[in-house]
Scaffold this active site. Structure first.
Site, PDB file in Angstrom:
ATOM      1  CD  GLU A 175      -2.277   1.185   2.975  1.00  0.00           C
ATOM      2  OE1 GLU A 175      -1.526   0.898   3.949  1.00  0.00           O
ATOM      3  OE2 GLU A 175      -3.478   1.476   3.108  1.00  0.00           O
ATOM      4  CG  ASN A 214      -4.825   4.029   0.641  1.00  0.00           C
ATOM      5  OD1 ASN A 214      -4.126   3.506  -0.220  1.00  0.00           O
ATOM      6  ND2 ASN A 214      -4.559   3.922   1.942  1.00  0.00           N
ATOM      7  CE  LYS A 219      -6.978   1.219   4.143  1.00  0.00           C
ATOM      8  NZ  LYS A 219      -5.670   1.643   4.706  1.00  0.00           N
ATOM      9  CD  GLU A 226      -5.113   4.703   5.991  1.00  0.00           C
ATOM     10  OE1 GLU A 226      -5.693   4.419   4.936  1.00  0.00           O
ATOM     11  OE2 GLU A 226      -4.582   3.853   6.728  1.00  0.00           O
ATOM     12  CB  CYS A 240      -3.772  -1.555   4.854  1.00  0.00           C
ATOM     13  SG  CYS A 240      -2.891  -1.608   6.426  1.00  0.00           S
ATOM     14  CG  ASN A 267       2.148   1.473   4.559  1.00  0.00           C
ATOM     15  OD1 ASN A 267       3.301   1.888   4.580  1.00  0.00           O
ATOM     16  ND2 ASN A 267       1.481   1.287   3.421  1.00  0.00           N
TER      17      ASN A 267
HETATM   18  N1  CDT Z   1      -2.779   1.391   6.606  1.00  0.00           N
HETATM   19  C1  CDT Z   1      -3.649   0.788   7.442  1.00  0.00           C
HETATM   20  O1  CDT Z   1      -4.811   0.594   7.111  1.00  0.00           O
HETATM   21  N2  CDT Z   1      -3.186   0.468   8.684  1.00  0.00           N
HETATM   22  C2  CDT Z   1      -4.033  -0.041   9.701  1.00  0.00           C
HETATM   23  C3  CDT Z   1      -3.555   0.433  11.024  1.00  0.00           C
HETATM   24  C4  CDT Z   1      -4.588   0.227  12.053  1.00  0.00           C
HETATM   25  S1  CDT Z   1      -4.272   1.105  13.504  1.00  0.00           S
HETATM   26  C5  CDT Z   1      -4.977   2.620  13.175  1.00  0.00           C
HETATM   27  C6  CDT Z   1      -4.148  -1.548   9.736  1.00  0.00           C
HETATM   28  O2  CDT Z   1      -5.256  -2.049   9.907  1.00  0.00           O
HETATM   29  O3  CDT Z   1      -3.141  -2.259   9.628  1.00  0.00           O
END
Ligand code: CDT
Length: 312
Positions: A47, A110, A127, A146, A172, A197
Site C-alpha cells: 500500500e 487510497n 480503499k 487516513e 491494509c 502499512n
Molecule cells: N494502513 C492501514 O490501514 N493500517 C491499519 C492500522 C490500524 S491502527 C490505526 C491496519 O489495519 O493495519
C-alpha cells in the site's frame, strides 16, 4: 491451460520522507527483476508504495498533502516500472495515493491497481475501510489520519478475470474485515492481493501491540480459508520515519496455510507457485456457498452503520 500463477510478495523496507518516487520505483524494479528470474507471473507491492506513509503526520496545508498524490497513472515517475514489467512479462499490483477529478470534483483515494503482463492497467480498487481519525490527536506518538486525507472508496470490491483466474484486491485495514473477503468470495475470487502499512504500536490500544503480527496472519489466513481463496499480503515494513512497521508479508493458500513468508523488515521477495485449482476443493465442499450458506436464516438486519438488530 495451466492454473498455476507464480506470485512474488515484494515487501519494501522503509520509504523515508526524503526518498523520491524514483528511489522507490528503482527498488521495485530490482524486486521485479528478481521475481522474473524466479518465473513470477505477478508481483504484489505494498500500500502507498511510492512514498512514505504520510497519514502519520498532521498537515494543514492541502498543497503539502497533495504532494503525496498521483494525478495520473502511469506517470513520469512510475513509467519505468510499467516499462520493465512489460519487458519482463510480469504483471503487478501497486498501491498509491490517487488524486482524481470526477464530475468536476477533486477526490482523493487510497488506491491499488492491477497491471497485466503487457503493462496495461486492468483493475482498480479504492480503499473502503479507512482506519484512524480525521482530526489531529496531539496525545498520540504519531497520527493515523487516513480518514482526513482520503475518501471512502467508491468502486466496491470487484473481481477481475486476469492471470487465468478471478483476482480481487483490497488494502491494509480491509484485511481485518470478514466482509472484504466474503464480498469477493461471493464473486468467486481465487486470489486476493493486498498491500499494507501497519505500525507495530496502535496508540489507542497499546495492549494489542504484542499481537500485531499474530493478528496480521490470523485475518489473512482465516479470510483465505473461509472463502477458499489465495491471499497475498505485502507490507511496507521496518522503522519508517522512526515508526516501527510490521513485516510478515506472506502468501496464504486456500487451506489457510502460509506457503511463503518474508522474514526481514526490508526489501524482500517471497515467492510461491499458486495453483488456483486448489480453491476448487474448498469451494466445492466445505465452503460450497450455494449449497451450504443460509443467508435467509441468519435473522439479522444490517443498518447503514452496520449495527445489527435482530429481525422481528
Ligand atoms: N494502513 C492501514 O490501514 N493500517 C491499519 C492500522 C490500524 S491502527 C490505526 C491496519 O489495519 O493495519
Amino acid at each position: 491451460m495451466s492454473r498455476v500463477v507464480t506470485v512474488g510478495a515484494a515487501q519494501l523496507g522503509p520509504v523515508e520522507p526524503e526518498h523520491s518516487r524514483s528511489d522507490a520505483v528503482a527498488r521495485m524494479i530490482e524486486l521485479l527483476r528478481d521475481a522474473a528470474g524466479m518465473s513470477c507471473d505477478l508481483v504484489v507491492f505494498p500500500e502507498l508504495a511510492l512514498t512514505t506513509f504520510f497519514p502519520r503526520w498532521y498537515m494543514e496545508d492541502q498543497a503539502e498533502v497533495d504532494r503525496y498524490f498521483e494525478r495520473e497513472m502511469p506517470n513520469a515517475d512510475t513509467q519505468p516500472l510499467f516499462d520493465e514489467a512489460r519487458r519482463l512479462g510480469v504483471g503487478f499490483y501497486l498501491g498509491y495515493a490517487e488524486l482524481a477529478v470526477e464530475d468536476g470534483k477533486t477526490r482523493r483515494f487510497n488506491t491499488a491497481i492491477l497491471v497485466n503482463k503487457e503493462g496495461v492497467i486492468v483493475g482498480k480498487y479504492r480503499k473502503i475501510h479507512l482506519p484512524g481519525h480525521a482530526e489531529v490527536e496531539a496525545w498520540r506518538a504519531f497520527q493515523h489520519l487516513e480518514k482526513r486525507y482520503f475518501e471512502t472508496g467508491n468502486l466496491g470490491f470487484g473481481v477481475f478475470k486476469e492471470f487465468g483466474g478471478t483476482m480481487g484486491m483490497c488494502l491494509c485495514n480491509d484485511r481485518r474485515w470478514p466482509e472484504t473477503y466474503r464480498v469477493l468470495g461471493l464473486q468467486g475470487v481465487e486470489m486476493v492481493l493486498l498491500g499494507y502499512n501497519t505500525p507495530v504500536h496502535n496508540p489507542p490500544a497499546p495492549e494489542h501491540d504484542d499481537l500485531s503480527l499474530y493478528h496480521n496472519a490470523l485475518v489473512m489466513r482465516s479470510g483465505a480459508y473461509q472463502n477458499a481463496t489465495w491471499v497475498v499480503g505485502v507490507a511496507k515494513a521496518g522503522p519508517e520515519a522512526g515508526v516501527p512497521m510490521i513485516g510478515g508479508s506472506q502468501i496464504v493458500a486456500p487451506s489457510g496455510e502460509a506457503v511463503a513468508m518474508c522474514t526481514t523488515l526490508g526489501d524482500e521477495l517471497a515467492v510461491a507457485r499458486c495453483d488456483l485449482d486448489l480453491c476448487t476443493s474448498y469451494k466445492s465442499t466445505i465452503f460450497n456457498f450455494d449449497r451450504h450458506r443460509e443467508p435467509q436464516a441468519y435473522g439479522l438486519i444490517t443498518s447503514r452503520k452496520g449495527i445489527n438488530t435482530a429481525a422481528k
